[in-house]
Design an enzyme around this catalytic site. Structure first.
Site, PDB file in Angstrom:
ATOM      1  N   ASN A  11      -5.451 -10.897  -6.562  1.00 20.30           N
ATOM      2  CA  ASN A  11      -5.192 -10.746  -5.130  1.00 20.30           C
ATOM      3  C   ASN A  11      -5.508  -9.307  -4.767  1.00 20.30           C
ATOM      4  OD1 ASN A  11      -4.215 -10.563  -2.559  1.00 20.30           O
ATOM      5  ND2 ASN A  11      -2.061 -10.890  -3.096  1.00 20.30           N
ATOM      6  N   TRP A  12      -6.626  -9.138  -4.108  1.00 16.79           N
ATOM      7  CA  TRP A  12      -7.058  -7.773  -3.788  1.00 16.79           C
ATOM      8  C   TRP A  12      -6.299  -7.168  -2.604  1.00 16.79           C
ATOM      9  CZ3 TRP A  12     -13.154  -8.333  -4.214  1.00 16.79           C
ATOM     10  CH2 TRP A  12     -13.500  -8.365  -5.578  1.00 16.79           C
ATOM     11  N   LYS A  13      -5.513  -7.981  -1.922  1.00 14.48           N
ATOM     12  CA  LYS A  13      -4.752  -7.494  -0.756  1.00 14.48           C
ATOM     13  C   LYS A  13      -5.713  -6.779   0.218  1.00 14.48           C
ATOM     14  CE  LYS A  13      -0.664  -7.574  -3.593  1.00 14.48           C
ATOM     15  NZ  LYS A  13       0.667  -7.060  -3.900  1.00 14.48           N
ATOM     16  N   HIS A  98       2.310 -15.630   0.643  1.00 21.09           N
ATOM     17  CA  HIS A  98       2.541 -14.445  -0.186  1.00 21.09           C
ATOM     18  C   HIS A  98       3.751 -13.690   0.382  1.00 21.09           C
ATOM     19  CE1 HIS A  98       2.042 -10.489  -1.957  1.00 21.09           C
ATOM     20  NE2 HIS A  98       1.401 -11.109  -2.921  1.00 21.09           N
ATOM     21  N   GLU A 100       4.258 -10.695   0.959  1.00 26.76           N
ATOM     22  CA  GLU A 100       3.944  -9.704   1.999  1.00 26.76           C
ATOM     23  C   GLU A 100       3.764 -10.388   3.351  1.00 26.76           C
ATOM     24  OE1 GLU A 100       0.800  -7.837  -0.242  1.00 26.76           O
ATOM     25  OE2 GLU A 100       2.344  -7.145  -1.638  1.00 26.76           O
ATOM     26  N   GLU A 170       6.425 -15.326  -7.593  1.00 24.17           N
ATOM     27  CA  GLU A 170       6.293 -13.871  -7.490  1.00 24.17           C
ATOM     28  C   GLU A 170       7.608 -13.284  -6.999  1.00 24.17           C
ATOM     29  OE1 GLU A 170       1.991 -12.424  -7.213  1.00 24.17           O
ATOM     30  OE2 GLU A 170       2.652 -12.816  -5.182  1.00 24.17           O
ATOM     31  N   GLY A 176       4.341  -4.755  -7.172  1.00 24.63           N
ATOM     32  CA  GLY A 176       3.940  -3.375  -6.912  1.00 24.63           C
ATOM     33  C   GLY A 176       4.986  -2.354  -7.318  1.00 24.63           C
ATOM     34  N   SER A 213       3.618  -7.086 -10.941  1.00 26.18           N
ATOM     35  CA  SER A 213       3.391  -5.997 -11.912  1.00 26.18           C
ATOM     36  C   SER A 213       2.826  -6.471 -13.249  1.00 26.18           C
ATOM     37  CB  SER A 213       4.674  -5.176 -12.126  1.00 26.18           C
ATOM     38  OG  SER A 213       5.037  -4.523 -10.922  1.00 26.18           O
ATOM     39  N   GLY A 234      -2.062  -8.145  -8.500  1.00 24.25           N
ATOM     40  CA  GLY A 234      -2.485  -7.291  -7.397  1.00 24.25           C
ATOM     41  C   GLY A 234      -3.128  -6.018  -7.913  1.00 24.25           C
ATOM     42  N   GLY A 235      -2.306  -4.972  -8.090  1.00 25.17           N
ATOM     43  CA  GLY A 235      -2.799  -3.640  -8.435  1.00 25.17           C
ATOM     44  C   GLY A 235      -3.749  -3.586  -9.623  1.00 25.17           C
TER      45      GLY A 235
END
Ligand code: 13P
Length: 250
Positions: A11-13, A98, A100, A170, A176, A213, A234-235
């Protein structure tokens, strides 16, 4: 022995516009090849979908998905993108709910269920995210929150369609933050999700990913648990060398 299928979802956000996405893929495709049982899912920002779909055309192990869609097919919804639009740009999957979207943009459980049903109707694979906040976990409400998030989905998605859907657990406190759920914590909630869905007469074994994470250091222990069918990252997914390392580890 059959190889257990594993999904590695990136997930590149709000990272990697079209030019940066192309540079990422140029490098990533150069250093990876398809592997039996492994599928690689990319969720770029909407503006990069077409470029990413084009770049991975020769890689049948790669799935491209949108990060969000509206449940309506068209209309006066400024700033939104529709399912037909992301399909035209090459998406065959879509992230729904998601944390977010839920916590920063106020998406409700019912909206998540509507989007999921619309994606299934359109023939896309929804990757539906659920998960509790730190306060909810510490207050002993993890199970109640997961059940509340699943309830409208169980109303709107027919039993026979669940096999076409993927769930991601999640925990919000792990996203994150560098704080990962232990393999035991994750496996426990995966079992709860699976049990809740199966109790409603859903015939298929649901695929459930863990996210929060995930990095090259913790992915082997997480994927050693048979309750996990993959990871949503993600990150650690926005750098091609790091992502290639992570998807090559288990
Ligand atoms: P991080 O891997 O950066 O914690 O993000 C997880 C996530 O939100 C994937 O959807």
């Amino acid at each position: 022995m059959a190889i257990r299928p594993v999904i590695y979802a990136a997930n590149w956000k709000m990272n990697l516009g079209p030019a940066a996405a192309c540079r990422f893929l140029e490098r990533f495709l150069e250093i990876t090849s398809p592997l039996e049982g492994r599928s690689l899912w990319f969720f770029p920002p909407a503006v990069s979908l077409a470029a990413v779909s084009e770049a991975v055309r020769a890689r049948p192990d790669i799935v491209v998905g949108a990060q969000n869609i509206h449940w309506e097919m068209k209309g006066a919804f400024t700033g939104e993108v529709s399912l037909p639009m992301v399909q035209e740009a090459g998406a065959t999957a879509v992230l729904v709910g998601h944390s977010e979207r839920r916590h920063l943009f106020g998406e409700t459980d019912d909206q998540v269920a509507r989007k999921t049903a619309a994606a299934l109707n359109a023939g896309l694979t929804p990757l539906v995210c659920v998960g509790e906040t730190l306060a909810e976990r510490e207050g002993g409400r993890t199970e109640a929150v997961i059940l509340r998030q699943l309830a409208p989905l169980l109303e709107r998605v027919a039993a026979d369609d669940w096999g076409r859907l993927v769930v991601a657990y999640e925990p919000v406190w792990a996203i994150g933050t560098g704080r990962t759920a232990t393999p035991d914590d994750a496996a426990q909630v995966h079992e709860l999700i699976r049990f809740t869905i199966a109790r409603r007469g859903v015939p298929a074994r649901i695929r459930i990913l863990y996210g929060g994470s995930v990095n090259p250091g913790n992915v082997p222990a997480l994927l050693a648990r048979p309750e996990l069918d993959g990871v949503l990252v993600g990150g650690a997914s926005v750098n091609p060398d790091g992502w290639a390392e992570l998807v090559g580890l288990s």
